[in-house]
Design an enzyme around this catalytic site. Structure first.
Site, PDB file in Angstrom:
ATOM      1  N   ASP A  58     -10.180  73.680 100.265  1.00 20.13           N
ATOM      2  CA  ASP A  58      -9.873  74.116  98.881  1.00 20.13           C
ATOM      3  C   ASP A  58     -11.073  74.330  97.963  1.00 20.13           C
ATOM      4  OD1 ASP A  58      -7.392  73.684  99.957  1.00 20.13           O
ATOM      5  OD2 ASP A  58      -6.718  72.225  98.482  1.00 20.13           O
ATOM      6  N   LYS A  71      -2.203  76.808 102.118  1.00 17.52           N
ATOM      7  CA  LYS A  71      -1.304  75.659 102.281  1.00 17.52           C
ATOM      8  C   LYS A  71      -0.552  75.409 100.976  1.00 17.52           C
ATOM      9  CE  LYS A  71      -4.971  72.256 101.432  1.00 17.52           C
ATOM     10  NZ  LYS A  71      -4.540  71.896 100.082  1.00 17.52           N
ATOM     11  N   LYS A  94      -0.601  69.494  99.596  1.00 15.84           N
ATOM     12  CA  LYS A  94      -1.934  68.907  99.518  1.00 15.84           C
ATOM     13  C   LYS A  94      -2.542  68.808 100.914  1.00 15.84           C
ATOM     14  CE  LYS A  94      -1.355  68.378  95.095  1.00 15.84           C
ATOM     15  NZ  LYS A  94      -1.833  69.485  94.232  1.00 15.84           N
ATOM     16  N   THR A 136     -10.127  67.986  96.564  1.00 17.80           N
ATOM     17  CA  THR A 136     -10.797  66.817  96.041  1.00 17.80           C
ATOM     18  C   THR A 136     -10.668  65.691  97.072  1.00 17.80           C
ATOM     19  OG1 THR A 136      -8.802  65.994  94.886  1.00 17.80           O
ATOM     20  CG2 THR A 136     -10.282  67.415  93.641  1.00 17.80           C
ATOM     21  N   CYS A 162      -6.485  66.467  98.348  1.00 18.39           N
ATOM     22  CA  CYS A 162      -6.253  67.337  99.515  1.00 18.39           C
ATOM     23  C   CYS A 162      -7.110  66.979 100.718  1.00 18.39           C
ATOM     24  CB  CYS A 162      -6.443  68.795  99.107  1.00 18.39           C
ATOM     25  SG  CYS A 162      -5.126  69.350  98.006  1.00 18.39           S
ATOM     26  N   GLN A 170     -10.999  48.869 108.189  1.00 19.61           N
ATOM     27  CA  GLN A 170     -10.208  48.414 109.336  1.00 19.61           C
ATOM     28  C   GLN A 170     -10.614  49.143 110.611  1.00 19.61           C
ATOM     29  OE1 GLN A 170      -5.904  47.580 108.197  1.00 19.61           O
ATOM     30  NE2 GLN A 170      -6.506  48.989 106.536  1.00 19.61           N
TER      31      GLN A 170
HETATM   32  C1  C5J Z   1      -6.780  69.414  95.810  1.00 14.77           C
HETATM   33  C2  C5J Z   1      -5.462  68.894  93.865  1.00 14.77           C
HETATM   34  N1  C5J Z   1      -7.283  70.449  96.487  1.00 14.77           N
HETATM   35  N2  C5J Z   1      -6.298  67.947  93.461  1.00 14.77           N
HETATM   36  N3  C5J Z   1      -5.744  69.645  94.958  1.00 14.77           N
HETATM   37  O1  C5J Z   1      -7.236  68.306  95.947  1.00 14.77           O
HETATM   38  O2  C5J Z   1      -4.458  69.118  93.236  1.00 14.77           O
END
Ligand code: C5J
Length: 221
Positions: free
Chosen positions: A24, A129, A132, A158, A162, A202
């Site tokens: 993304d 997509k 997420k 982020t 995602c 873990q």
């Molecule tokens: C992504 C979002 N790509 N934060 N989307 O993380 O909404």
């Protein structure tokens, strides 16, 4: 096998069956006027990783290793976007509404394109997509199986949304996942740090994490 010094222990990367996934890196999240901005975030934090992601892309491209790009993207009629997703939050401009870069998170709009410095090359897979995670409603798992991909190296934004969702989906499908820590970013520094901790805790419950320098050193030695 290439041994990458990673957390919580070395990650063994098989060159013939590893793909890079860049999540993304689209204008909607990285530039002013996009979806991330509409939600009140400081998008400059995300723009700062573009050079590192470009360096990571160059590493894979130089070796002819597969590259996959994803975009969070909905059909123009929003039939693949749950009403709950549109309604969530208090943004003045919502998914599907017009902003300075076109309709937010809608396929084909200027804001939905990957930033020019990281633009996909011919032959690289681009996955649109609706969720997420990159496996939900995309057919990506089947495509990766056909190519014999078993290992996924992750970058993008982020970190805690995602990227982490896609890593978890990948982990559940049996992929060995490595996150490149300086090629991912969040609007919130503390969420990025927490995500890296969660992934590697873990004994690597979701996967591994390493900086780009560790991958570069491993592939060049
Ligand atoms: C992504 C979002 N790509 N934060 N989307 O993380 O909404």
């Amino acid at each position: 096998m290439i041994a990458v010094q990673a957390s919580p222990y070395p990650y063994f990367l098989p060159p013939a069956s590893t793909a890079l996934v860049v999540i993304d890196m689209q204008r909607d999240f990285i530039e002013p006027g996009g979806f991330g901005d509409a939600l009140g975030n400081d998008v400059s934090r995300l723009a700062a990783i573009i050079p590192t992601v470009a360096q990571l892309l160059a590493l894979f491209r130089a070796r002819g290793w597969p590259v996959i790009h994803t975009r969070e993207a909905h059909l123009p009629d929003l039939s693949d976007c749950p009403p709950a997703k549109i309604a969530r939050g208090s943004a003045a401009t919502r998914i599907g509404q017009a902003g300075p870069m076109g309709r937010l998170l809608v396929r084909g709009e200027p804001g939905n394109q990957i930033v020019p410095d990281l633009a996909p090359l011919a032959g690289e897979m681009v996955v649109d997509k609706p969720g997420k995670g990159m496996f939900w409603a995309t057919g990506l798992h089947e495509a990766l199986q056909v190519k014999g991909i078993t290992h996924l190296v992750f970058a993008g934004v982020t970190t805690e949304v995602c990227v982490q969702t896609s890593m978890r989906e990948g982990n559940d499908r049996g992929y060995e996942c490595l996150l490149i820590t300086d090629a991912t970013e969040s609007y919130f520094a503390e969420y990025k740090a927490a995500t890296i901790s969660m992934i590697t805790a873990q004994g690597g419950i979701v996967g591994w994490a390493a900086p780009l320098a560790a991958l570069e050193q491993a592939v060049s030695s």
